[in-house]
Enzyme design. Sequence first.
Site, PDB file in Angstrom:
ATOM      1  N   HIS A 186       0.787  -1.139   0.101  1.00 18.46           N
ATOM      2  CA  HIS A 186       0.138  -0.038   0.009  1.00 18.46           C
ATOM      3  C   HIS A 186       0.876   1.335   0.052  1.00 18.46           C
ATOM      4  O   HIS A 186       0.734   2.128  -0.640  1.00 18.46           O
ATOM      5  CB  HIS A 186      -0.793   0.073   1.142  1.00 18.46           C
ATOM      6  N   GLU A 190       1.470   4.192  -2.584  1.00 15.60           N
ATOM      7  CA  GLU A 190       1.492   5.643  -2.188  1.00 15.60           C
ATOM      8  C   GLU A 190       2.380   6.504  -2.681  1.00 15.60           C
ATOM      9  O   GLU A 190       2.224   7.560  -3.170  1.00 15.60           O
ATOM     10  CB  GLU A 190       1.172   5.486  -0.790  1.00 15.60           C
TER      11      GLU A 190
HETATM   12  C1  6PG Z   1      -0.881   5.783   5.996  1.00 16.25           C
HETATM   13  C2  6PG Z   1       0.559   6.305   5.678  1.00 16.25           C
HETATM   14  C3  6PG Z   1       1.332   6.201   7.022  1.00 16.25           C
HETATM   15  C4  6PG Z   1       2.598   7.200   7.042  1.00 16.25           C
HETATM   16  C5  6PG Z   1       3.813   6.785   6.080  1.00 16.25           C
HETATM   17  C6  6PG Z   1       4.542   8.018   5.407  1.00 16.25           C
HETATM   18  O1  6PG Z   1      -1.325   4.614   5.362  1.00 16.25           O
HETATM   19  O2  6PG Z   1      -1.573   6.262   6.672  1.00 16.25           O
HETATM   20  O3  6PG Z   1       1.404   5.410   4.784  1.00 16.25           O
HETATM   21  O4  6PG Z   1       1.861   4.964   7.004  1.00 16.25           O
HETATM   22  O5  6PG Z   1       2.005   8.631   6.666  1.00 16.25           O
HETATM   23  O6  6PG Z   1       4.453   5.884   6.497  1.00 16.25           O
HETATM   24  O7  6PG Z   1       5.602   7.329   4.752  1.00 16.25           O
HETATM   25  P1  6PG Z   1       7.040   8.227   4.579  1.00 16.25           P
HETATM   26  O8  6PG Z   1       7.374   8.846   5.660  1.00 16.25           O
HETATM   27  O9  6PG Z   1       7.971   6.862   4.047  1.00 16.25           O
HETATM   28  O10 6PG Z   1       6.717   8.887   3.436  1.00 16.25           O
END
Ligand code: 6PG
Length: 469
Positions: A186, A190
């Site tokens: 996921h 993202e």
């Molecule tokens: C979520 C996000 C969350 C977090 C990320 C940011 O699904 O809610 O993915 O898990 O915001 O880990 O990831 P980075 O710091 O690696 O961009």
Amino acid sequence: MAQVFDIGMVGLGVMGRNLLLNLADHGFRVIGLDTDLGKVQALKNEGNRDSVDATTDAKVFLAAQRLPRAIILLVPAGKAVDAVINQLAPDLTPGDLLIDAGNSQFKDTDRRHQELATKRLNFFGMGVSGGESGARHGPSMMPGGPKAAYDRVRPMLESIAAKVNGEPCVAYIGAGSSGHYVKMVHNGIEYGIMQLLAEVYDLLHRGVGLTNSELADLFDEWHQGELNSFLMEITAKIFRKLDPKTGKHLIDVILDVARQKGTGKWTSQEAMDLQVPLLTIDAAVALRDISGYDVERAQASKLLTYAGPVLSVNKAAFVEQMRNAIYATILLTYAQGFAMLRKADKVYQYGLDLASIAKIWRGGCIIRASMLESFRMAYQDQPELPNLLLHPKIAEAVIKRQADLRATIRSAVGLGIPAAGLMNALAYFDAYRSARLPTNLTQAQRDFFGAHTYERIDEKGPFHTKWEE
Ligand code: 6PG
């Protein structure tokens, strides 16, 4: 203390606190544990009701819960998770369930699962997506572990999850570390989509001069249509936001160095190990890395100049092309992520149901988007589908947009604006749809310099040629 609490929460940081309050709102009695007295006190004040309590004392925390216990851990991934498990495990009762809801590396989850199984304790790795507001008002959750233990917490998770058409965005994912694995992918998706949106921003802003306000309107308009998604929605809001300090648009005063906690990189590393092509996500990770070379980039910008042709693009036509380009490349990014899950399912025997994963990603999570409904339908239609692109409806959705994608990339090349995400998505598409790739040459070279042998198209068996007399 009487055993009155339905569930425990370890870690009262932003995510833990909000998930706990979400559970309390849905009628569950929850007790929190944190070493920070300030957080415990703040929760007690905010909770202010019988169904919420908190403590700094692990023994009090455990004694207050009904058996078998269900305890969610929301502490930073890594050593902190092991520390909490080691602290609690000696006082747990066989049958208790620990749910690690952080972004843990899936191999750690497998190890913890095995260690706790020897103590007859159940362990779940559960991906939770949606950030602070998701945790409070409805996240998407990806729990993996022993099925019987899931059935116990299912009513709780279903009631606090985001809902799409009344259906909860949580489902049993599969065995072992599957929950954290799916959350890792996921996050890889993202990263890919965020990179694509950054490139679209660059092409429209630097390339053809759209202002922040015009970008906000455009992203809003896209969000109202087939590109409807959480990331589109927040990007429109970002372009509108003003900086109270300078009065400028905030986006213009934010440093262009992207940080990362690592889940996107893990996805790429794991994909390489599984030999799954993940071109868009690899590019997204690499571009975050390049962004970190800001000092060198400033130097290079003066030296590595490009006086190439100034493109005369028709703004309106370019924007329309871009809409199709971004749709196609976002779709291609999901296709790569789902293809990775297909392979991982075979390798790790998780028992994944890709239709169900598409379904629970439709709401609550960061990559929620309208197009996920079409993926759910494709997998429901063909549960063993190896790649979304092989489903006629999904294929059609890309095919009809490919001309615009190719034109967008030609413009990016002409403008000298980096578009690695867009380009890699197209390269994935073009490579995947090539019945014959030029890797016959790679094989010939390997045999030439290393006698590694090759296979022929007209005869079985390995062959070696003496390439030079
Ligand atoms: C979520 C996000 C969350 C977090 C990320 C940011 O699904 O809610 O993915 O898990 O915001 O880990 O990831 P980075 O710091 O690696 O961009």
